[in-house]
Design a protein around this motif. Structure first.
Motif, mmCIF file in Angstrom:
data_model
loop_
_atom_site.group_PDB
_atom_site.id
_atom_site.type_symbol
_atom_site.label_atom_id
_atom_site.label_comp_id
_atom_site.label_asym_id
_atom_site.label_seq_id
_atom_site.Cartn_x
_atom_site.Cartn_y
_atom_site.Cartn_z
ATOM 1 N N CYS A 183 37.673 54.810 41.254
ATOM 2 C CA CYS A 183 37.359 53.377 41.127
ATOM 3 C C CYS A 183 38.645 52.543 41.069
ATOM 4 N N HIS A 184 39.738 53.116 40.582
ATOM 5 C CA HIS A 184 41.050 52.456 40.551
ATOM 6 C C HIS A 184 40.984 51.074 39.900
ATOM 7 N N LEU A 185 40.298 50.995 38.755
ATOM 8 C CA LEU A 185 40.208 49.715 38.031
ATOM 9 C C LEU A 185 41.531 49.393 37.343
ATOM 10 N N GLY A 186 41.823 48.115 37.228
ATOM 11 C CA GLY A 186 43.005 47.684 36.486
ATOM 12 C C GLY A 186 42.670 47.420 35.027
ATOM 13 N N SER A 187 43.716 47.228 34.216
ATOM 14 C CA SER A 187 43.485 46.861 32.815
ATOM 15 C C SER A 187 42.952 45.439 32.707
ATOM 16 N N GLN A 188 43.255 44.632 33.716
ATOM 17 C CA GLN A 188 42.694 43.281 33.818
ATOM 18 C C GLN A 188 41.823 43.227 35.070
ATOM 19 N N PRO A 189 40.801 42.364 35.083
ATOM 20 C CA PRO A 189 40.038 42.184 36.323
ATOM 21 C C PRO A 189 40.964 41.709 37.439
ATOM 22 N N GLY A 190 40.615 42.034 38.663
ATOM 23 C CA GLY A 190 41.376 41.509 39.808
ATOM 24 C C GLY A 190 42.370 42.495 40.387
ATOM 25 N N GLU A 191 42.386 43.751 39.867
ATOM 26 C CA GLU A 191 43.266 44.778 40.448
ATOM 27 C C GLU A 191 42.922 44.966 41.928
#
Ligand SMILES: [Fe+2]
Length: 261
Positions: free
Chosen positions: A12-20
């Motif tokens: 999924c490669h999510l960031g620590s903040q939205p918008g990665e």
């Protein structure tokens, strides 16, 4: 009795903040789209994430991931295992810890392995993991088993990706060969659908919830295939069906010309 429905999402490669963004694609957006597809089509008994859940390994990215899944599936158990982008110490900091390492559900023995080499992109199974696999298969000799890991234990046909194949895959398959109840091995990491067979055991890779890599490519190349997930329908008698489902009718802004990520 209806089969146990296990849904696998991966990379999924999510960031620590939205918008990665990965290669220009907002990884929150594509995960939301996959979850909407799941909500429309599925009634999962369990959701499993097979690594590269986070892009930066931060605790906040894991907390965000769990909240996002819970919002769509508040009553569905969640399991996970780490990928090369993940930090298992930070994964264990979350408030509601998902199922890790092993579980028995729907009459199936499910083993989740850690195939990371710290700070590297490729895969390897530590002797402890090989030993755990052997013991957890031996502990339930009458149950059909599924084995999940992040890295591919066999080459998938893309030279640039296959440098990251699990280094000690021979040790891994030696263990599998000792146990006749393993039905499938399944992984992420390669961001594409892949299916083959080895001694009656299905070997499967699952598309990412974000960017896809072009199959059978010598060099890094991004595919136009859509984000997706894999469904398993697990019958108590050891039979199973599996299928990859993808988002349709959506256009993403992706940097298809990129030479790497
Ligand atoms: Fe990966």
């Amino acid at each position: 009795m209806r089969p146990f429905r296990l849904l696998q999402i991966t990379d999924c490669h999510l960031g620590s903040q939205p918008g990665e963004k990965l290669l220009g694609l907002d990884t929150d957006q594509s995960l939301y789209d996959v979850l909407h597809l799941l909500q429309a089509n599925e009634a999962p008994d369990m959701i499993l994430a097979t690594g590269d859940i986070s892009n930066d390994g931060g605790v906040a990215s894991y907390e965000r991931f769990i909240k996002i899944i819970e919002r769509s599936f508040p009553n569905t158990p969640l399991a996970w295992l780490p990928g090369n982008h993940d930090d298992p110490m930070n994964m264990d900091q979350v408030v509601n810890l998902p199922i890790e390492a092993h579980c028995v559900r729907g009459g199936w023995n499910m083993i989740f392995l850690d195939s990371r080499i710290p700070m590297e992109e490729g895969g390897d199974l530590h002797a402890n993991e090989i030993d755990r696999l052997d013991k957890q298969l031996a502990a339930y000799p009458r149950l059909p088993a599924l084995v999940f890991l992040h890295h591919q234990p066999v080459p998938v046909g893309s030279t640039w990706l296959d440098q990251y194949v699990v280094l000690n895959n021979e040790d891994f398959f030696k263990v599998l060969d000792r146990h006749s109840n393993v039905k499938a091995v399944c992984w992420g990491h390669v961001h594409q659908n892949f299916e083959t067979d080895r001694k009656g055991v299905k070997l499967l890779a699952t598309p990412s919830t974000c960017v896809q890599f072009l199959p059978n490519s010598h060099d890094f190349a991004v595919d136009k295939a859509m984000p997706g997930y894999r469904r398993f329908e697990l019958h108590a008698n050891g039979a199973f069906e599996t299928e990859v489902c993808r988002i349709k009718d959506k256009v993403y802004k992706i940097d298809f010309a990129s030479a790497g990520y």
